[in-house]
Design a protein around this motif. Sequence first.
Motif, PDB file in Angstrom:
ATOM      1  N   PRO A  55      38.318  12.514  66.007  1.00 55.11           N
ATOM      2  CA  PRO A  55      38.501  12.334  66.880  1.00 55.11           C
ATOM      3  C   PRO A  55      37.916  10.882  67.814  1.00 55.11           C
ATOM      4  O   PRO A  55      36.818  10.332  67.292  1.00 55.11           O
ATOM      5  CB  PRO A  55      37.526  13.899  67.920  1.00 55.11           C
ATOM      6  N   SER A  56      38.619  10.358  68.783  1.00 51.96           N
ATOM      7  CA  SER A  56      38.066   9.042  68.988  1.00 51.96           C
ATOM      8  C   SER A  56      37.204   9.207  69.981  1.00 51.96           C
ATOM      9  O   SER A  56      37.055  10.160  71.109  1.00 51.96           O
ATOM     10  CB  SER A  56      38.725   8.096  69.957  1.00 51.96           C
ATOM     11  N   PRO A  57      35.639   8.543  70.639  1.00 53.93           N
ATOM     12  CA  PRO A  57      34.495   9.220  71.486  1.00 53.93           C
ATOM     13  C   PRO A  57      35.079   8.825  72.503  1.00 53.93           C
ATOM     14  O   PRO A  57      34.657   9.307  73.492  1.00 53.93           O
ATOM     15  CB  PRO A  57      33.853   8.163  71.153  1.00 53.93           C
ATOM     16  N   THR A  58      36.514   7.533  72.938  1.00 60.63           N
ATOM     17  CA  THR A  58      37.433   7.234  74.203  1.00 60.63           C
ATOM     18  C   THR A  58      37.834   8.000  74.778  1.00 60.63           C
ATOM     19  O   THR A  58      38.275   8.464  75.834  1.00 60.63           O
ATOM     20  CB  THR A  58      38.000   6.146  74.027  1.00 60.63           C
ATOM     21  N   ALA A  59      38.267   9.189  73.986  1.00 56.93           N
ATOM     22  CA  ALA A  59      39.483  10.130  73.893  1.00 56.93           C
ATOM     23  C   ALA A  59      38.611  11.205  74.868  1.00 56.93           C
ATOM     24  O   ALA A  59      37.969  11.175  75.100  1.00 56.93           O
ATOM     25  CB  ALA A  59      40.529  11.444  73.104  1.00 56.93           C
ATOM     26  N   LEU A 155      28.787  15.971  66.740  1.00 57.81           N
ATOM     27  CA  LEU A 155      27.947  15.309  67.523  1.00 57.81           C
ATOM     28  C   LEU A 155      28.801  14.211  68.187  1.00 57.81           C
ATOM     29  O   LEU A 155      29.044  14.489  69.963  1.00 57.81           O
ATOM     30  CB  LEU A 155      26.567  14.561  67.277  1.00 57.81           C
ATOM     31  N   ASN A 156      29.663  13.594  67.815  1.00 54.77           N
ATOM     32  CA  ASN A 156      30.477  12.324  68.609  1.00 54.77           C
ATOM     33  C   ASN A 156      32.007  14.000  69.290  1.00 54.77           C
ATOM     34  O   ASN A 156      31.894  12.840  70.054  1.00 54.77           O
ATOM     35  CB  ASN A 156      31.192  11.585  67.903  1.00 54.77           C
ATOM     36  N   PHE A 157      32.160  14.782  68.610  1.00 61.16           N
ATOM     37  CA  PHE A 157      32.834  15.550  69.258  1.00 61.16           C
ATOM     38  C   PHE A 157      32.552  16.443  70.738  1.00 61.16           C
ATOM     39  O   PHE A 157      33.065  16.303  71.833  1.00 61.16           O
ATOM     40  CB  PHE A 157      33.415  16.782  68.176  1.00 61.16           C
ATOM     41  N   ALA A 158      31.131  16.794  69.950  1.00 61.01           N
ATOM     42  CA  ALA A 158      30.307  17.330  71.523  1.00 61.01           C
ATOM     43  C   ALA A 158      30.273  16.447  72.750  1.00 61.01           C
ATOM     44  O   ALA A 158      30.631  17.123  73.460  1.00 61.01           O
ATOM     45  CB  ALA A 158      28.942  18.042  70.786  1.00 61.01           C
ATOM     46  N   GLU A 186      39.016  18.349  56.267  1.00 69.19           N
ATOM     47  CA  GLU A 186      39.056  19.200  56.401  1.00 69.19           C
ATOM     48  C   GLU A 186      38.298  19.805  57.111  1.00 69.19           C
ATOM     49  O   GLU A 186      38.913  21.166  57.592  1.00 69.19           O
ATOM     50  CB  GLU A 186      39.630  19.945  55.353  1.00 69.19           C
ATOM     51  N   ILE A 187      36.725  19.580  56.285  1.00 72.36           N
ATOM     52  CA  ILE A 187      35.617  20.883  56.720  1.00 72.36           C
ATOM     53  C   ILE A 187      35.589  20.573  58.533  1.00 72.36           C
ATOM     54  O   ILE A 187      35.672  21.489  59.241  1.00 72.36           O
ATOM     55  CB  ILE A 187      34.456  20.600  55.743  1.00 72.36           C
ATOM     56  N   PHE A 188      35.763  19.754  58.759  1.00 74.31           N
ATOM     57  CA  PHE A 188      35.322  18.557  59.959  1.00 74.31           C
ATOM     58  C   PHE A 188      36.552  19.725  60.960  1.00 74.31           C
ATOM     59  O   PHE A 188      35.771  20.033  61.814  1.00 74.31           O
ATOM     60  CB  PHE A 188      35.169  17.693  59.774  1.00 74.31           C
TER      61      PHE A 188
END
Length: 280
Positions: A55-59, A155-158, A186-188
Motif C-alpha cells: 500500500p502507498s501511504p498517500t492512498a 504500521l504504514n497500512f494502519a 505474500e505474508i504481508f
Amino acid sequence: MEVCHRPGVRSGVGILESAVGEGFAAALQAGLSRATVNGLHCGPPTHPAAASGLPSPTADHDRQTPQATPSAEAQAADALWNERRRLAREVHDEVGTPIGLALRRLTLHEAAVGDPSGHLGVVYEALAQAERHIAQLVGGLRTQTEVPLLKDAVLNFAVRAAPADVKLSVRSTGQERDLPDSWRREIFLAVRECLRNSFHHASAGRVSVVSRVTRRWMYVRIEDDGRGFESSSPLPVPHEGHGLRSMAERIEALGGRLAVRSAPAVGTRVEIHVPVRPYP
C-alpha cells in the motif's frame, strides 16, 4: 543515400568482435530481446510502496471504501511486482553479463596488442557507460520492489486504514529477511487482509500483530477483540469468506498453514506458519 564501406576497413562491430569474440553483437541483441520491457513503465514510482505492490501511504481508498473488494487491484499489483523483478533479472543476466564479459576481453586484448588507433579505448568507454546505466536500471527496479519489514508495512497500512478509535500493537522478533522477498510480500498481503477484516468488519477496539522468525518458521498472529463469528463455519459472511480463502491460498502456496479461531462476541485470532526453509 547509399553508405559505402571501403575495402579493408572494418566496421565498429567488427573491431569490437575482433577483441571480445565473434558473435558478441548477436548475443547482446538476443539478450536485449529477451529482456523486453513489454510496455512496462520503468521510471521511478510515485512512492516505493506503490511499486512494490504494497500500500502507498498517500492512498486513502481503504479508509473511504472499506467494503470494496481489492481483488483486481491486488492482481494488478502482483503482476507489476513480478514483472519488475523479472525485468531486473533479465536485464542483469541477459544484457549486463555480456557487456561485463566484453569489457574484460577488451582489457586483455589491449594488454596483449595495445590500441594504437584508439578505437578500443572509445569502445571500452562506451561499454563502461552502458554497464553503469544497466546497473542503475537494475538497482532502480530492485529498489522499487523492496519489501519492507512486516512491522513497518503493518504500521504504514494502519496509518490510513485503521479507524481512529482502534488501538493497534505490533511486535516483531527474529531475522525476517531469512525468507525470500516474494514470500514476505505474500505474508504481508495475508496479514493486510486480516487487518482489513478487523478494522472494517469486526468492530474491534484492540488489534495486535505479533511476528516471530526462528530457524525453521515464520509465525504471525493477528488478534482482535471484535464481534467474532462461529469458527466452525468456514465462511462466516460472504465478504469475509473470500478474504479468508484468499489468505489461506497465499499461505498454502508457500508451504505454510493458516488457522482461524473465533467465537461470537469474543474476537478472532488468525495464526500463520510459514517454513523458513522448505526442506529440513
